[in-house]
Motif scaffolding. Sequence first.
Motif, PDB file in Angstrom:
ATOM      1  N   ARG A 132     -18.874  40.095  28.090  1.00  0.00           N
ATOM      2  CA  ARG A 132     -19.282  38.770  28.576  1.00  0.00           C
ATOM      3  C   ARG A 132     -20.568  38.288  27.903  1.00  0.00           C
ATOM      4  N   THR A 133     -20.896  38.865  26.759  1.00  0.00           N
ATOM      5  CA  THR A 133     -22.159  38.522  26.106  1.00  0.00           C
ATOM      6  C   THR A 133     -22.252  37.035  25.800  1.00  0.00           C
ATOM      7  N   ILE A 134     -21.213  36.482  25.176  1.00  0.00           N
ATOM      8  CA  ILE A 134     -21.246  35.069  24.786  1.00  0.00           C
ATOM      9  C   ILE A 134     -21.351  34.178  26.013  1.00  0.00           C
ATOM     10  N   GLU A 135     -20.559  34.468  27.036  1.00  0.00           N
ATOM     11  CA  GLU A 135     -20.579  33.657  28.261  1.00  0.00           C
ATOM     12  C   GLU A 135     -21.962  33.652  28.906  1.00  0.00           C
ATOM     13  N   GLY A 158     -25.263  32.976  17.676  1.00  0.00           N
ATOM     14  CA  GLY A 158     -24.734  32.472  16.415  1.00  0.00           C
ATOM     15  C   GLY A 158     -24.068  33.561  15.599  1.00  0.00           C
ATOM     16  N   ARG A 159     -24.668  34.739  15.571  1.00  0.00           N
ATOM     17  CA  ARG A 159     -24.074  35.851  14.824  1.00  0.00           C
ATOM     18  C   ARG A 159     -22.753  36.297  15.449  1.00  0.00           C
ATOM     19  N   LEU A 160     -22.686  36.286  16.778  1.00  0.00           N
ATOM     20  CA  LEU A 160     -21.430  36.651  17.442  1.00  0.00           C
ATOM     21  C   LEU A 160     -20.325  35.660  17.097  1.00  0.00           C
ATOM     22  N   ASP A 168     -18.530  26.782  12.949  1.00  0.00           N
ATOM     23  CA  ASP A 168     -19.153  25.546  13.435  1.00  0.00           C
ATOM     24  C   ASP A 168     -20.044  25.806  14.645  1.00  0.00           C
ATOM     25  N   GLN A 169     -19.571  26.651  15.574  1.00  0.00           N
ATOM     26  CA  GLN A 169     -20.389  26.961  16.746  1.00  0.00           C
ATOM     27  C   GLN A 169     -21.605  27.804  16.364  1.00  0.00           C
ATOM     28  N   ALA A 170     -21.434  28.673  15.380  1.00  0.00           N
ATOM     29  CA  ALA A 170     -22.574  29.457  14.906  1.00  0.00           C
ATOM     30  C   ALA A 170     -23.633  28.546  14.303  1.00  0.00           C
ATOM     31  N   ALA A 191     -32.616  30.379  10.068  1.00  0.00           N
ATOM     32  CA  ALA A 191     -32.532  29.565   8.852  1.00  0.00           C
ATOM     33  C   ALA A 191     -31.749  30.292   7.765  1.00  0.00           C
ATOM     34  N   LEU A 192     -31.964  31.603   7.645  1.00  0.00           N
ATOM     35  CA  LEU A 192     -31.196  32.384   6.669  1.00  0.00           C
ATOM     36  C   LEU A 192     -29.721  32.425   7.042  1.00  0.00           C
ATOM     37  N   GLU A 193     -29.447  32.638   8.326  1.00  0.00           N
ATOM     38  CA  GLU A 193     -28.054  32.689   8.776  1.00  0.00           C
ATOM     39  C   GLU A 193     -27.376  31.328   8.594  1.00  0.00           C
TER      40      GLU A 193
END
Length: 358
Positions: A132-135, A158-160, A168-170, A191-193
């Motif tokens: 449930r990390t993202i949630e 963002g990495r997930l 797009d969501q990242a 910024a790097l990601e």
Amino acid sequence: MRLKFLFLLLAGLAALPVSADDKAALDAFAAGREQENQRNFLSAADFYLEAQVQADDPVQKANALISAARAFRKARKYGDEFDCLQKLAQGHVTRINYYEVVKRQFEIGDKFHAGHRDYYRSWLPFIKKDDRTIEIYEAAIKNAPCGPEAPEAMLRLGRLYLNDGKVDQAIRHFSEAIKLHPGTEAARYAALELSNALLTLAKRGDGDGSNAQLALEAFDTFLAKHPDDPQTDWIKRSREEIYGIIAARLCDIGKFYSKNKKYDVAQRYFTTVIRDYPSTKSTAEAENELAAINEEFRANGQEWTPEKRVFREEAFPAEHSDTLHVPGSGSRWLLPIKDTRGGLVDRNKEEVITDDML
């Protein structure tokens, strides 16, 4: 006399009947407290949740949710604890320490990110629930997007999303970290990601080249803010790669027009590649294409010269209009003034409205 009156008042209040729901809530809360003292935390949490459902008083509901969250925390059921905290954050803002509640939500998100998973039953600890990390991070960020824990959560989120292929969501979360938390270490990594994500999209092909342009902007912004960063060499190499992608796209468009005998249009694309991206591989292709166009004309006994485009300025034509004055044209009048005389209005002349004309 006053003491006698006060005694009668208190006795009357004590005699007031308690509603069935409130009594059930108090009984459930007491049972939960007893179970918690006996270290039966899951049973205690169930009783507290029952008290929250039965109670009519919002303060009593909030206290029941706080106690349920505490019991779930002791039982290491952090997902259920988060659910209780979310109900508090959404429905009892004025009755809780909002900062501490949201801070705990971020901590729970960190635990899930580190690998924690709730178990289904205490006697089946090897069967885990879903991640449930993202949630949890999404909810916590929505509750406090400018909190001190938010930038790191945005970066991780963002990495997930990148790992799930949701670029797009990242990009959205990386951009929010940079915008809302500039100067933080998380914003630098974001910024790097972001640059890497836009580079990935540009490699896939984006039709109008917008992702490539956004990637260039991200690269230039990073170099301007972090000129001595250890990652600047990678940024510069990636920028050259983007130049190659843009040049290849322009060259392909030029080939399309050349194939369809639109040589003047093709020439503009090939010239742009040679002029703006001279260090890319597409430069040689563009030069060869221009030479091939010239050879084709010579084979037919013709000399090809690029079409010269001529631009000229023309005045606005006179048109029928009932508007004598347009707001924002430099006059002090805020509303349009209608011309009841009719006829043509010359848009090339600015009409000045004076008091004697009204």
